[in-house]
Design an enzyme around this catalytic site. Structure first.
Site, PDB file in Angstrom:
ATOM      1  N   ASP A 353       0.853  -1.189   0.000  1.00  5.30           N
ATOM      2  CA  ASP A 353       0.000   0.000   0.000  1.00  5.30           C
ATOM      3  C   ASP A 353       0.890   1.242   0.000  1.00  5.30           C
ATOM      4  O   ASP A 353       1.896   1.270   0.710  1.00  5.30           O
ATOM      5  CB  ASP A 353      -0.851  -0.032   1.286  1.00  5.30           C
ATOM      6  N   ARG A 355      -0.705   4.535   0.102  1.00  3.14           N
ATOM      7  CA  ARG A 355      -1.656   5.648   0.197  1.00  3.14           C
ATOM      8  C   ARG A 355      -1.301   6.690   1.256  1.00  3.14           C
ATOM      9  O   ARG A 355      -1.751   7.805   1.204  1.00  3.14           O
ATOM     10  CB  ARG A 355      -3.066   5.109   0.464  1.00  3.14           C
TER      11      ARG A 355
END
Ligand SMILES: [Zn+2]
Length: 442
Positions: A353, A355
């Site tokens: 990830d 983000r």
């Protein structure tokens, strides 16, 4: 070859056959190229200082990223995020005058947002300019002195139509009240578009790294696109070439900050495949629409609903990586299954990830939110980021089981086992291995 203004290019480069464009390298007239990494360009007193986190916008100083008057620039990067590149193409092809200044007549926000005390805290909002929608108003004296200051936030109104809401109306889950939901099912919303404006010391602190580290990584990983990141430590603001945020507000805007009125919030990261095209491999669109429904219901009992939509496609890995991962998942030995869900992403992308939810709560603080009554998300990363930023979350609302597409069971069970909020027990490794997705038809 150089002068006090920077570079003076007189060399002639080969012109590709058939080209009609005038460039810095071709015509008879040599052109000045201003290298912003030369600090003498900025020693001019015309560049206004920025004191991030000051309550008074004039004391805080405007963000000036325009290239129409380089001596006024007081930041690194350019306006419009990634769309700066299209602006460059428009200038290069002669359809846009490089010195065009926007006429901001009648562009003011449709609803007022702020200012709130969070705007005056240099650590609460670090990833965009809280005054971005108020430029025409708060910097009027400077605009009148010919400073080219541009809004980085715009707030407008819309009617939106979602087919799933028609079903919710038929099922009696939401009502046509004539104000929030018009006869026929149109939703009335106010929406804000926000461009990124990073206060680099604040972004670095949020990620727990040195500012210098982040400057070097940004410089190198963009292929040296912004030399000032490493040559101009005095410039603290960077407008990164990335996508922004859209905020959808349902109901009375004043209810967002009223502790006596309920607030529903969904923070959603873009998933074009599901959000727009209805792909069944994930829960993104069904959960997003469930969030909109919860926002309508909360607005209809006197509160408000907020949907925050971040352009962070494929966990900010991008759609190419995402599609590669889909293939790797579905072609791996044993097929697509929940116990191998995260490792396939890591094989392709190197991480699970990207983000960085640490920056996400900024938008909630911009809206003046201190408490969320219904948080329409199961993400532990989003929950922790919001709570750690000082916002209270009363209730977490998981996606209803009947909204999960069959092929998306792999994702949702893997995420629940990895820490996503769930009202039920999560699966064991053996149980996860039994949750299978569809095969590719090769
Ligand atoms: Zn998705």
């Amino acid at each position: 070859m150089t002068d006090s203004n920077g570079f003076h290019l007189a060399a002639k480069a080969p012109t590709p056959p058939g080209t009609k464009l005038k460039s810095a390298f071709s015509g008879a007239q040599p052109r000045h190229i201003v290298l912003t990494s030369h600090s003498n360009r900025f020693s001019s007193s015309a560049a206004l200082p920025i004191q991030w986190g000051k309550a008074d916008p004039l004391e805080r100083g405007p963000i000036i990223a325009t290239v129409t008057d380089p001596v006024h620039r007081n930041v690194i990067g350019a306006h419009s995020g990634s769309y700066a590149v299209y602006r460059a193409l428009a200038v290069a092809s002669g359809v846009l005058q490089p010195d065009h200044r926007p006429d901001l007549t009648n562009t003011a926000p449709t609803v007022p947002i702020g200012p709130y005390s969070s705007w005056a805290d240099p650590n609460k909002i670090v990833s965009f300019d809280p005054f971005g929608a108020l430029v025409s108003e708060v910097f009027r004296p400077l605009l009148d002195q010919a400073y080219d200051i541009r809004p980085t936030i715009a707030i407008t109104q819309a009617h939106i139509q979602l087919p799933e809401l028609q079903t919710a109306i038929r099922q009696g889950l939401i009502q046509e009240d004539g104000v929030i939901v018009k006869p026929g099912g149109d939703l009335v919303v106010n929406k804000a578009a926000i461009e990124p404006v990073w206060y680099l010391p604040g972004v670095a602190a949020r990620l727990g790294v040195d500012e210098e580290e982040i400057r070097y990584a940004l410089f190198e990983q963009t292929g040296g696109m912004f030399p000032e990141l490493v040559t101009r430590p005095d410039l603290k603001i960077f407008l990164p070439p990335i996508g922004g945020i859209t905020v959808y507000i349902l109901g009375d805007v004043a209810a967002i900050t009223d502790p006596n009125r309920p607030l529903a919030v969904r923070v959603h990261d873009e998933c074009n495949g599901s959000d727009v095209f209805g792909s069944d491999i994930c829960t993104c669109r069904p959960y997003l629409v469930h969030g909109v429904e919860a926002c309508v219901q909360t607005a209809q009992v006197g509160g408000a609903g907020v949907i925050v939509y971040f352009r962070k496609e494929g966990r900010a890995l991008g759609e190419v990586t995402k599609f590669l991962v889909y293939n790797a998942r579905k072609r791996q030995q044993g097929g697509d299954r929940a116990d191998a869900y995260f490792s396939r992403t890591e094989c392709v992308a190197g991480v699970q990830d990207m983000r960085f939810q640490e920056l996400m709560p900024d938008v909630l603080h911009w809206l003046g939110i201190t408490q969320i009554d219904r948080f329409i998300s199961m993400s532990d990363m989003k929950y922790n980021a919001i709570v750690n930023s000082g916002i209270k979350i009363v209730e977490r609302v998981p996606i209803p089981e009947d909204l999960i597409p069959a092929d998306a069971k792999v994702e949702i069970e893997a995420k629940k086992a990895a820490g996503y909020y769930s009202e039920h027990q999560t699966l064991s490794p053996e149980g996860l291995a039994r949750v299978k997705g569809r095969k590719l038809v090769d």
